[in-house]
Design a protein around this motif. Sequence first.
Motif, PDB file in Angstrom:
ATOM      1  N   UNK A 194       0.588   9.276  -5.123  1.00 24.75           N
ATOM      2  CA  UNK A 194       0.404  10.493  -4.349  1.00 24.75           C
ATOM      3  C   UNK A 194       1.424  11.570  -4.725  1.00 24.75           C
ATOM      4  N   UNK A 195       1.001  12.818  -4.559  1.00 17.98           N
ATOM      5  CA  UNK A 195       1.896  13.959  -4.769  1.00 17.98           C
ATOM      6  C   UNK A 195       2.608  14.361  -3.468  1.00 17.98           C
ATOM      7  N   UNK A 196       2.183  13.772  -2.364  1.00 17.52           N
ATOM      8  CA  UNK A 196       2.722  14.156  -1.060  1.00 17.52           C
ATOM      9  C   UNK A 196       3.796  13.153  -0.637  1.00 17.52           C
ATOM     10  N   UNK A 197       4.866  13.104  -1.387  1.00 18.98           N
ATOM     11  CA  UNK A 197       5.923  12.133  -1.108  1.00 18.98           C
ATOM     12  C   UNK A 197       6.635  12.427   0.202  1.00 18.98           C
ATOM     13  N   UNK A 198       6.661  13.687   0.612  1.00 21.75           N
ATOM     14  CA  UNK A 198       7.327  14.020   1.866  1.00 21.75           C
ATOM     15  C   UNK A 198       6.639  13.388   3.071  1.00 21.75           C
ATOM     16  N   UNK A 199       5.399  12.960   2.898  1.00 23.98           N
ATOM     17  CA  UNK A 199       4.680  12.276   3.972  1.00 23.98           C
ATOM     18  C   UNK A 199       4.847  10.767   3.857  1.00 23.98           C
ATOM     19  N   UNK A 220       0.828  -1.214   0.000  1.00 22.03           N
ATOM     20  CA  UNK A 220       0.000   0.000   0.000  1.00 22.03           C
ATOM     21  C   UNK A 220       0.860   1.260   0.000  1.00 22.03           C
ATOM     22  N   UNK A 221       1.904   1.262   0.793  1.00 26.54           N
ATOM     23  CA  UNK A 221       2.784   2.438   0.837  1.00 26.54           C
ATOM     24  C   UNK A 221       3.466   2.667  -0.509  1.00 26.54           C
ATOM     25  N   UNK A 222       3.842   1.600  -1.181  1.00 23.98           N
ATOM     26  CA  UNK A 222       4.470   1.746  -2.495  1.00 23.98           C
ATOM     27  C   UNK A 222       3.474   2.271  -3.526  1.00 23.98           C
TER      28      UNK A 222
END
Length: 652
Positions: free
Chosen positions: A351-356, A343-345
């Motif tokens: 997602x555009x929020x890679x920093x999260x 799921x995280x991958x």
Amino acid sequence: MAEFVELRLEEMLGELEQTERVGLFSTEEVRSIIKRRRDFEYKIQRFKKRKEDYLKYIQYEISIYKLLKLRRKKTGYSFKKEEIDHAISNRIGTLFRFCVFRFQDDIKLWLSYVDFCKQVNWTNRISKIFVKMLAVHNDKPYLWLMAAKWEFEENVSAENARAILLRGLQFLPQSKELYLESFRLELLFVDRLKKRKQVLGVESKELNEETEDDVLKGKLAQFIYSAAIEKIPESRFIVQFLGIVKTFTFAKWLEDIIMNDLITNHSTDEHTWDTLARREIEGRNYQAEIVAGEDSKVTVEEENTSQIKLAKFSVRFQNCCDTYEKGTEVIGTPLMYQLYLGTLLELRNQSKHLNIVIPKLFEVLEVANDKGYLTESLYETWICLTKDLKKWNTLDHILASATKNFPKSAKFWLERLQSEFDVNLLDSSNALFMIDTGSEPMQEDRSVVDTTVKYSEDSEDSEDSDTDEVTYELPKVFWEAVKALGDTKESLQIWQFLSRHLIEKGKEARKAVQKLFDESLKRKPVISKVLNVTYLEWTFKVKGLLKARELYRKLAIQPPFSLELHEKMILLENKTADKDMIVNVRYGYDCACDQFGKGNPNIWMSYVRFERVSGDPMKIPAIYKRAQQALEGDVATHFQNEFVLLSTGSCK
């Protein structure tokens, strides 16, 4: 048999006369058609029927049918279709019917019959064909699905589609595909009825007043679901129903029932927690209003929207991770962590929020690695991510874990070896090859000495070295890889990789290369045969022709024999203008012919061409005689033919 054939031909005369009269076919074409049809009729009337005869006849009639359409389009004549076109299409249908009756096991034949009926718009006949086909092939779920899909989407008959699927479930009560398709069909049927009532503003004629309310609520779909999980009580199966029902807004109550069954009956299943967490990220279990703070200075609407989306994603992502964390506490199996990482991958890619997402991904990867739950593919992903983010300080740790858990994976050893080279290039104090001039090593270099295997070179090539003692060191990881992989094809990649990189380093690594090749000679043929060729080529470039000849004469007679070694030496000799070139080339060909000449005529032909162009043509008869004695069977004949062509100048 002849009487039946002539009777069939007489029945065809009417349509052919019409095509000739209206100018669609010429007289010669009509005669050709009659002749071909007579041949086909005789073939299909034989006592022993062949499927190929029917198929060729059908293909011929379809070609006539298509040609007829083209002629009509070209001439603009659109009359007499009943007498001409329909007669031909009926004949094709009859041939198909006879063929599928005699060869019922051929599913492609049934489906070809269906495709033809679609082309000529024989809707009623298609339904009958599916019924007959399923009576024979009732053990194949995809045929039931195909029939139901056609009835529902193209024939627009939900009743027929429902009957087909229910009949299929009687034959295949454990078929997940049929249950899921039946479930989807009932929901689509309800959706169709609702849209019809909404758009047209009329009551559906397909339902009576007593059953309309239950059907419109999706009770039939619930019945299918209940029967399915009673037969197949698996969590992954229930999750598939969720994937279908969530696309229908009117069935929220049914979605809640399915979720309740999943949580109640499968609370210790990994896929249950995976589903709960994924629903959190979709926002299906979380509802909250996000209100901007009083101190917010955002004035642009787009920026405000962006902040709201970020805040909403942060909340959903945190809820998703919390759910997974609870799942790992309850279950804690390798599959649970793998689903979590999956799921995280996916979120990382979408997602555009890679920093999260990225920090959490690395955190879970580290935890799963400590527990030994990572798969080979997850290690590959982790390595790629680490490289992309240039986290070089953690790459060695990851690669060490990967090779520890998957010691037979050559790609991880290659990555680890490459990493070692990259680090040594960046850090001069940790050089791969350390040159010891006899003095005491510096304190910061002792760690390198402890983690490497040391080789001391003899004074054989002292002209290339200094007077002081020189020590060359190789990475310990190479020998670890060789020990783990053994003498296999996978290990060969390690040897080739290291030899290539050492050779690229030039003079400073020359003695290490020599030691590497000397060690390869002690290995099994899968290693030594390949490395010998590289060894010979390197010796030629670095030490010259004489050293290469000396090495070749040693390796040429030492098992295991290598044809590539002989070919490489012959090629190297041909590049030189040495006075002994011809003698040494002949030696190479003699060795190759003695060791590999019994089944390889190309070696002999290459030897003959060499003597003809660069050597002594008077020696060719002797070579030919040796070849005749060595070769047998087809290879001997092939050699003789090639030799004759070469002698006559037809082959070079």
